[in-house]
Design a protein around this motif. Structure first.
Motif, PDB file in Angstrom:
ATOM      1  N   ALA A   1       0.851  -1.187   0.000  1.00 23.32           N
ATOM      2  CA  ALA A   1       0.000   0.000   0.000  1.00 23.32           C
ATOM      3  C   ALA A   1       0.886   1.236   0.000  1.00 23.32           C
ATOM      4  O   ALA A   1       1.823   1.335   0.793  1.00 23.32           O
ATOM      5  N   VAL A   2       0.592   2.153  -0.899  1.00 26.74           N
ATOM      6  CA  VAL A   2       1.294   3.442  -0.961  1.00 26.74           C
ATOM      7  C   VAL A   2       0.438   4.474  -0.239  1.00 26.74           C
ATOM      8  O   VAL A   2      -0.773   4.580  -0.476  1.00 26.74           O
ATOM      9  N   ARG A   3       1.062   5.206   0.656  1.00 27.13           N
ATOM     10  CA  ARG A   3       0.306   6.153   1.482  1.00 27.13           C
ATOM     11  C   ARG A   3      -0.403   7.201   0.627  1.00 27.13           C
ATOM     12  O   ARG A   3       0.175   7.810  -0.279  1.00 27.13           O
ATOM     13  N   GLU A   4      -1.678   7.419   0.963  1.00 28.08           N
ATOM     14  CA  GLU A   4      -2.478   8.445   0.322  1.00 28.08           C
ATOM     15  C   GLU A   4      -2.321   9.765   1.075  1.00 28.08           C
ATOM     16  O   GLU A   4      -1.882   9.779   2.226  1.00 28.08           O
ATOM     17  N   PRO A   5      -2.664  10.887   0.458  1.00 28.63           N
ATOM     18  CA  PRO A   5      -2.519  12.182   1.138  1.00 28.63           C
ATOM     19  C   PRO A   5      -3.253  12.190   2.476  1.00 28.63           C
ATOM     20  O   PRO A   5      -4.415  11.782   2.571  1.00 28.63           O
ATOM     21  N   ASP A   6      -2.540  12.616   3.519  1.00 27.42           N
ATOM     22  CA  ASP A   6      -3.099  12.759   4.869  1.00 27.42           C
ATOM     23  C   ASP A   6      -3.506  11.433   5.507  1.00 27.42           C
ATOM     24  O   ASP A   6      -4.194  11.433   6.532  1.00 27.42           O
ATOM     25  N   GLU A   7      -3.092  10.323   4.933  1.00 31.67           N
ATOM     26  CA  GLU A   7      -3.466   9.023   5.505  1.00 31.67           C
ATOM     27  C   GLU A   7      -2.671   8.747   6.772  1.00 31.67           C
ATOM     28  O   GLU A   7      -1.460   8.997   6.833  1.00 31.67           O
ATOM     29  N   SER A   8      -3.338   8.230   7.789  1.00 29.02           N
ATOM     30  CA  SER A   8      -2.673   7.921   9.050  1.00 29.02           C
ATOM     31  C   SER A   8      -1.864   6.634   8.933  1.00 29.02           C
ATOM     32  O   SER A   8      -2.082   5.820   8.029  1.00 29.02           O
ATOM     33  N   ARG A   9      -0.955   6.451   9.876  1.00 28.82           N
ATOM     34  CA  ARG A   9      -0.148   5.230   9.896  1.00 28.82           C
ATOM     35  C   ARG A   9      -1.022   4.000  10.045  1.00 28.82           C
ATOM     36  O   ARG A   9      -0.843   3.000   9.332  1.00 28.82           O
ATOM     37  N   ASP A  10      -1.990   4.050  10.960  1.00 29.55           N
ATOM     38  CA  ASP A  10      -2.802   2.862  11.233  1.00 29.55           C
ATOM     39  C   ASP A  10      -3.652   2.475  10.034  1.00 29.55           C
ATOM     40  O   ASP A  10      -3.823   1.283   9.746  1.00 29.55           O
ATOM     41  N   ARG A  11      -4.185   3.457   9.315  1.00 29.26           N
ATOM     42  CA  ARG A  11      -4.975   3.121   8.135  1.00 29.26           C
ATOM     43  C   ARG A  11      -4.091   2.544   7.035  1.00 29.26           C
ATOM     44  O   ARG A  11      -4.479   1.599   6.336  1.00 29.26           O
ATOM     45  N   LEU A  12      -2.897   3.087   6.892  1.00 36.73           N
ATOM     46  CA  LEU A  12      -1.957   2.548   5.908  1.00 36.73           C
ATOM     47  C   LEU A  12      -1.624   1.094   6.230  1.00 36.73           C
ATOM     48  O   LEU A  12      -1.574   0.238   5.335  1.00 36.73           O
ATOM     49  N   ILE A  13      -1.417   0.789   7.508  1.00 38.18           N
ATOM     50  CA  ILE A  13      -1.131  -0.586   7.922  1.00 38.18           C
ATOM     51  C   ILE A  13      -2.307  -1.503   7.592  1.00 38.18           C
ATOM     52  O   ILE A  13      -2.124  -2.611   7.063  1.00 38.18           O
ATOM     53  N   ARG A  14      -3.510  -1.055   7.900  1.00 38.85           N
ATOM     54  CA  ARG A  14      -4.685  -1.889   7.628  1.00 38.85           C
ATOM     55  C   ARG A  14      -4.822  -2.166   6.138  1.00 38.85           C
ATOM     56  O   ARG A  14      -5.153  -3.293   5.733  1.00 38.85           O
ATOM     57  N   ARG A  15      -4.577  -1.180   5.299  1.00 33.83           N
ATOM     58  CA  ARG A  15      -4.699  -1.397   3.850  1.00 33.83           C
ATOM     59  C   ARG A  15      -3.657  -2.389   3.347  1.00 33.83           C
ATOM     60  O   ARG A  15      -3.964  -3.286   2.550  1.00 33.83           O
ATOM     61  N   ALA A  16      -2.405  -2.233   3.809  1.00 35.76           N
ATOM     62  CA  ALA A  16      -1.355  -3.159   3.361  1.00 35.76           C
ATOM     63  C   ALA A  16      -1.657  -4.577   3.838  1.00 35.76           C
ATOM     64  O   ALA A  16      -1.475  -5.549   3.084  1.00 35.76           O
ATOM     65  N   ASP A  17      -2.117  -4.710   5.065  1.00 33.16           N
ATOM     66  CA  ASP A  17      -2.457  -6.024   5.608  1.00 33.16           C
ATOM     67  C   ASP A  17      -3.602  -6.657   4.820  1.00 33.16           C
ATOM     68  O   ASP A  17      -3.562  -7.854   4.491  1.00 33.16           O
ATOM     69  N   ALA A  18      -4.618  -5.864   4.491  1.00 29.09           N
ATOM     70  CA  ALA A  18      -5.749  -6.391   3.720  1.00 29.09           C
ATOM     71  C   ALA A  18      -5.316  -6.818   2.322  1.00 29.09           C
ATOM     72  O   ALA A  18      -5.776  -7.852   1.803  1.00 29.09           O
ATOM     73  N   LEU A  19      -4.426  -6.045   1.698  1.00 27.88           N
ATOM     74  CA  LEU A  19      -3.939  -6.411   0.373  1.00 27.88           C
ATOM     75  C   LEU A  19      -3.129  -7.701   0.419  1.00 27.88           C
ATOM     76  O   LEU A  19      -3.179  -8.520  -0.505  1.00 27.88           O
ATOM     77  N   MET A  20      -2.389  -7.909   1.505  1.00 24.01           N
ATOM     78  CA  MET A  20      -1.639  -9.153   1.639  1.00 24.01           C
ATOM     79  C   MET A  20      -2.586 -10.344   1.746  1.00 24.01           C
ATOM     80  O   MET A  20      -2.392 -11.370   1.084  1.00 24.01           O
ATOM     81  N   TYR A  21      -3.645 -10.220   2.548  1.00 24.13           N
ATOM     82  CA  TYR A  21      -4.597 -11.324   2.681  1.00 24.13           C
ATOM     83  C   TYR A  21      -5.368 -11.559   1.387  1.00 24.13           C
ATOM     84  O   TYR A  21      -5.720 -12.693   1.061  1.00 24.13           O
TER      85      TYR A  21
END
Length: 310
Positions: free
Chosen positions: A282-302
């Protein structure tokens, strides 16, 4: 050894701020030769312009190999944000219009990275000096005594996973938070080793450890200086990357990571163990928080795991 108050990308591309005259070059060389301890001088644009032989010994790098390089090459990645704070303090305490002796140097226990990648601890005193009519940042370095160095060593061990030597989750996420606070481009890659339980059941936990160690080592070898790698959970790794936005392509990064880890089987005793991984980037979107970025990367992995990597 300080860095700029701008982004790491600027530091990485640091150049001497304008051509130095022969007089200035000679003055810097004379200045560092006269200092009876390790010293490095860099421009206000954070490129090294002078160092002496004692500094050469600490950094295990010839003086000629330092000149013109960005100071960031000699600063561990995890220390760059705090180094920026020192640079900001220096700029504030040494105003351009003030007398040359007005400023106050900053002293602190700092870490530096040698040319072989080893990180050592130094007492460092940093200030701004005017040499031949030009302002430079001057850093004096002194290796710490063994007791203090041992304390730093144990702190480093506490930050790293015992099996792989990679950063633990908390230390890695601190890097990510620092980059996000600085509003740098960030990509997170979640990497899960597939079928680790089956490997453990078939060949024993030592085989699973061998696979995990190999995955961590290959990720570390794959990563660049603009990345940090950590073990996030039992069979899960995370690579955090900051780079120019055009370099943070999620699909390309995922395939590159998969190829780096799975290109060769893992030798274990008399066997060769095949390894596969699921990857989500997951590539960070503008103003995206760390926790949301983590959740997106984790979801993409699953999602990648569920797809069977098709």
């Amino acid at each position: 050894m300080t860095e700029g108050v701008t982004s790491d990308s600027v530091l990485s591309d640091a150049v001497v701020d304008g051509e130095m005259t022969d007089e200035q070059l000679a003055a810097v060389a004379e200045f560092v030769a006269a200092i009876p301890m390790a010293v490095m001088v860099h421009s206000m644009q954070y490129a090294v312009v002078g160092a002496n032989l004692l500094c050469e010994e600490i950094l295990d790098c010839p003086v000629e190999g330092m000149l013109g390089r960005p100071v960031a090459d000699f600063v561990p990645l995890g220390d760059r944000v705090s180094a920026k704070r020192i640079a900001m303090q220096l700029e504030h305490s040494y105003p351009v219009a003030g007398p040359p002796d007005l400023g106050r140097p900053i002293g602190a226990l700092r870490r530096v990275r040698r040319s072989d990648g080893e990180v050592v601890s130094c007492w460092m005193h940093v200030g701004i000096s005017t040499i031949a009519g030009r302002r430079f940042i001057v850093a004096l370095l002194d290796l710490v005594n063994p007791v203090v160095d041992d304390t730093v060593h144990w702190r480093d061990r506490a930050e790293r996973d015992d099996l792989t030597g990679l950063l633990r989750r908390g230390s890695l996420l601190t890097h990510v938070e620092e980059w996000i606070t600085a509003d740098l481009p960030v990509a997170l890659a979640f990497v899960d080793v597939d079928r680790l339980k089956s490997i453990n059941d078939a060949h024993g936990h030592a085989a699973g450890d061998a696979v995990l160690e190999a995955a961590g080592r290959r990720l570390q070898q794959w990563s660049s200086r603009s990345a940090v790698v950590g073990r996030y959970a039992g069979d899960e790794f995370v690579v955090a990357i900051t780079d120019e936005p055009q370099e943070l392509d999620s699909a390309r990064l995922a395939e590159s990571i998969r190829a780096a880890i799975c290109g060769e089987p893992v030798p274990f005793e008399s066997r060769l163990l095949a390894m596969s991984v699921s990857v989500g980037v997951a590539v960070r979107e503008p103003d995206e928080s760390r926790d949301r970025l983590i959740r997106r990367a984790d979801a993409l992995m699953y999602r990648d795991k569920a797809s069977g990597h098709t």
